[in-house]
Write an enzyme that holds these catalytic residues in place. Structure first.
Site, PDB file in Angstrom:
ATOM      1  N   ARG A 172       0.741  -1.263   0.205  1.00  0.00           N
ATOM      2  CA  ARG A 172       0.058  -0.070  -0.155  1.00  0.00           C
ATOM      3  C   ARG A 172       0.942   1.123  -0.014  1.00  0.00           C
ATOM      4  O   ARG A 172       0.354   2.026   0.570  1.00  0.00           O
ATOM      5  CB  ARG A 172      -0.935  -0.066   1.156  1.00  0.00           C
TER       6      ARG A 172
ATOM      7  N   GLY B  36      -4.655  -1.895  -0.540  1.00  0.00           N
ATOM      8  CA  GLY B  36      -3.567  -0.850  -0.685  1.00  0.00           C
ATOM      9  C   GLY B  36      -4.018   0.432  -0.379  1.00  0.00           C
ATOM     10  O   GLY B  36      -3.522   1.457  -0.574  1.00  0.00           O
TER      11      GLY B  36
ATOM     12  N   ARG C 212      15.286  -2.023   3.803  1.00  0.00           N
ATOM     13  CA  ARG C 212      15.312  -2.506   5.249  1.00  0.00           C
ATOM     14  C   ARG C 212      15.669  -3.942   5.262  1.00  0.00           C
ATOM     15  O   ARG C 212      16.176  -4.424   4.283  1.00  0.00           O
ATOM     16  CB  ARG C 212      13.512  -3.001   5.261  1.00  0.00           C
TER      17      ARG C 212
ATOM     18  N   ASP D 162      10.867  -6.214   8.161  1.00  0.00           N
ATOM     19  CA  ASP D 162      10.647  -5.320   7.251  1.00  0.00           C
ATOM     20  C   ASP D 162      10.288  -3.821   7.795  1.00  0.00           C
ATOM     21  O   ASP D 162       9.972  -3.015   6.847  1.00  0.00           O
ATOM     22  CB  ASP D 162       9.320  -5.938   6.527  1.00  0.00           C
ATOM     23  N   ASN D 163      10.419  -3.588   9.057  1.00  0.00           N
ATOM     24  CA  ASN D 163      10.175  -2.168   9.545  1.00  0.00           C
ATOM     25  C   ASN D 163      11.395  -1.866  10.041  1.00  0.00           C
ATOM     26  O   ASN D 163      11.574  -0.938  10.704  1.00  0.00           O
ATOM     27  CB  ASN D 163       9.110  -2.345  10.668  1.00  0.00           C
TER      28      ASN D 163
HETATM   29  P1  AMP Z   1       3.083  -3.030   7.965  1.00  0.00           P
HETATM   30  O1  AMP Z   1       2.364  -3.795   9.045  1.00  0.00           O
HETATM   31  O2  AMP Z   1       2.484  -1.834   7.795  1.00  0.00           O
HETATM   32  O3  AMP Z   1       4.324  -2.880   8.422  1.00  0.00           O
HETATM   33  O4  AMP Z   1       2.810  -4.098   6.595  1.00  0.00           O
HETATM   34  C1  AMP Z   1       3.093  -5.012   6.511  1.00  0.00           C
HETATM   35  C2  AMP Z   1       2.853  -5.616   5.091  1.00  0.00           C
HETATM   36  O5  AMP Z   1       1.494  -5.677   4.885  1.00  0.00           O
HETATM   37  C3  AMP Z   1       3.611  -4.808   4.067  1.00  0.00           C
HETATM   38  O6  AMP Z   1       3.947  -5.617   3.176  1.00  0.00           O
HETATM   39  C4  AMP Z   1       2.288  -4.125   3.583  1.00  0.00           C
HETATM   40  O7  AMP Z   1       2.592  -3.397   2.211  1.00  0.00           O
HETATM   41  C5  AMP Z   1       1.139  -5.101   3.859  1.00  0.00           C
HETATM   42  N1  AMP Z   1      -0.241  -3.906   3.715  1.00  0.00           N
HETATM   43  C6  AMP Z   1      -0.486  -3.368   5.231  1.00  0.00           C
HETATM   44  N2  AMP Z   1      -1.690  -3.101   4.914  1.00  0.00           N
HETATM   45  C7  AMP Z   1      -2.145  -3.205   3.646  1.00  0.00           C
HETATM   46  C8  AMP Z   1      -3.108  -2.398   2.935  1.00  0.00           C
HETATM   47  N3  AMP Z   1      -4.003  -2.160   3.225  1.00  0.00           N
HETATM   48  N4  AMP Z   1      -3.271  -3.118   1.329  1.00  0.00           N
HETATM   49  C9  AMP Z   1      -2.126  -3.713   0.964  1.00  0.00           C
HETATM   50  N5  AMP Z   1      -1.223  -4.189   1.490  1.00  0.00           N
HETATM   51  C10 AMP Z   1      -0.909  -3.863   3.117  1.00  0.00           C
HETATM   52 MG    MG Z   2       5.991  -1.971   7.511  1.00  0.00          MG
END
Ligand code: AMP
Ligand code: MG
Length: 506
Positions: free
Chosen positions: A104, A137, A194, A263-264
């Site tokens: 996203r 997304g 990352r 990944d963060n």
């Molecule tokens: P995050 O928790 O933000 O670090 O995201 C972890 C993973 O989930 C990453 O690959 C993001 O791109 C994916 N992700 C989180 N929220 C969404 C969303 N609403 N749509 C698509 N991918 C998402």
């Molecule tokens: Mg992330």
């Protein structure tokens, strides 16, 4: 009316110019996917960070809010936008996920800012990408406002962080448990490399890509590491040091990231991905806000250890570049990971000394800090509020009974403050200078979870963005005494304001 005409005109000249110099698109195709943003019905600017835009050399002389909203929701992008979603993997809560990627988020492009630093400009919530898997997304407004406030607060607090350039509502509802207003955040970071980006190629045994990515990272973040005997080992060392320092910053401010997945975890040493993060109110090392973190893996007190765990995953991904044979590589990596702990502890103690008003380092300081943290935990004392008051106590003992009142057992404070004052007697600075220095290190204003919640509620439920703007303004000057100590960002929550859990809100 003029504003409306501007967005609906099909071929107006684009009034915004961004001097893109994007390098990530020069990497092989398997590093990313090209992906333009989704169309949105009615982009409207919530907040635009003009000083940051200036620092990024974004020219926008003719641009009104409508044009800025159209640009920073991807509807009428400035010329030269790259639109790429990066591939990455990651360990989430300890488990390897071989394919994550920007689901996203899309990189608009890179720029060289006024200080000569390369920066990514990325839209978050701008629509689906090939990495979206089953998700949409999109980003709901609440998490966009939270990331805006907290990242700008971190910047003002002096913590390495991604920043917020713009928040735009899309005019399109986003479906979560309920329908929520959709929004796009423009975030700016030194890079979005990352640990998980390396893992993506390492798990595929794509050694050529691992090396290419490492070379790219060195060029971007540590160009002088190229002169080291083994530049990749030096990269690991530099990244470890940056993480050691970053997490020391978090600890000294009572910040809980909440999702310290690999990944963060950035190569740059910046904080990214403000999801269920929080600044702790009353001190306790076991504090967890994130609803999804039921096991407390990412609890406040676990963060330094998790930082090392994440770096071990980085070392594994780089392993074949770290030595001539695997034994040599493992030994070299182990040495760096051990040095991380030492470096973090030294960085943390330095920050804690500053919080206590100690300009010199003495052997007994660690015990003094530990004693303090033990009584703060036992008495459930507000972390930020306590240290801010301690600056007053450095000037006069007349505030002692007020501070004692923050403790369930004021004798705990009496005993500790006696010890602290004996230690202060060994310092040479006068008390006024010391208190001033303490007020520059112990903030009066932080983005308290209840303050963020109130700002989000007003925006979502009533379309009232005034509390959000007031909060952003307040946290942008965290070391200044706030106009009112009753403001929600300047005090702990009242019982009815407490927010027990935070959510990713993705
Ligand atoms: P995050 O928790 O933000 O670090 O995201 C972890 C993973 O989930 C990453 O690959 C993001 O791109 C994916 N992700 C989180 N929220 C969404 C969303 N609403 N749509 C698509 N991918 C998402
Ligand atoms: Mg992330």
């Amino acid at each position: 009316m003029a504003e409306m005409l501007k967005t609906s005109d099909p071929t107006p000249p684009q009034p915004i110019h961004i001097p893109f110099e994007t390098t990530y698109s020069g990497l092989p195709k398997r590093f990313y996917a090209h992906c333009p943003p989704a169309p949105f019905p009615r982009p409207e600017m919530v907040r635009f960070n003009a000083p940051l835009a200036d620092a990024l050399r974004i020219e926008r002389a003719e641009a009104d809010n409508a044009a800025l909203a159209a640009a920073f929701s991807g509807q009428r992008p400035p010329e030269g936008a790259a639109w790429l979603a990066m591939a990455y993997a990651g360990h989430q809560f300890g488990h390897l996920v071989p394919a994550l990627g920007d689901g996203r988020a899309v990189l608009m492009g890179e720029v060289i800012d006024r200080s000569g630093q390369r920066r990514d400009i990325q839209l978050k919530g701008a629509g689906r990408t090939p990495f979206s898997r089953h998700a949409d997304g999109r980003a709901p407004l609440g998490p966009v406002l939270r990331e805006y406030v907290v990242s700008e607060a971190m910047y003002a607090l002096g913590v390495p962080t991604s920043r917020a350039l713009a928040a735009v509502t899309t005019g399109e509802p986003v479906l979560r448990e309920t329908a929520q207003p959709g929004a796009v955040l423009t975030r700016v970071a030194s890079s979005h490399l990352r640990v998980g980006t390396f893992e993506y190629f390492a798990v595929r045994d794509d050694q050529a890509a691992v090396q290419q990515l490492a070379d790219y990272a060195i060029t971007r973040h540590d160009p002088d590491a190229r002169d080291a005997d083994n530049p990749y080992l030096e990269l690991l060392r530099r990244v470890s040091r940056r993480q050691a320092e970053l997490i020391a910053d978090w600890m000294a401010l009572g910040f809980i990231h909440g999702v310290m997945n690999t990944d963060n975890t950035t190569l740059s040493g910046e904080t990214i991905d403000y999801g269920p993060c929080a600044f702790m109110d009353h001190y306790h090392p076991g504090t967890v806000y994130s609803f999804v973190d039921q096991m407390g893996r990412y609890a406040y007190g676990n963060q330094p250890g998790i930082g090392q765990w994440n770096l071990a995953r980085f070392a594994e991904a780089l392993l074949r570049l770290l030595g001539n044979d695997s034994n040599e590589a493992i030994a070299a990596a182990r040495e760096i990971l051990e040095a991380y702990t030492e470096h973090h502890e030294a960085a943390w103690l330095e920050r804690m000394r500053a919080k206590l008003g100690l300009a010199t380092a003495m052997e007994e300081d660690r015990a003094l800090v530990d004693h303090l943290l033990a009584i703060l935990a036992r008495n459930r004392v507000d972390f930020t509020g306590f240290f801010r008051r301690l600056a007053d106590a450095a000037e006069t003992t007349t505030v002692d009974s007020d501070i004692g009142a923050l403790f369930q057992d004021p004798d705990d404070w009496q005993r500790w403050s006696g010890r602290w004052r004996e230690r202060l007697d060994l310092e040479s600075a006068d008390s006024g200078t010391r208190a001033a220095a303490m007020r520059w290190t112990n903030p009066a204003v932080i983005p308290r979870t209840h303050a963020i919640e109130q700002a989000i509620r007003a925006a979502e439920d009533e379309g009232d963005f005034a509390p959000f703007h007031a909060l952003v303004e307040a946290v942008s000057h965290p070391f200044e005494a706030p106009e009112s100590t009753e403001a929600p960002w300047a005090r702990p929550p009242r019982p009815e304001e407490r927010v027990p859990n935070t959510f990713c809100g993705t």
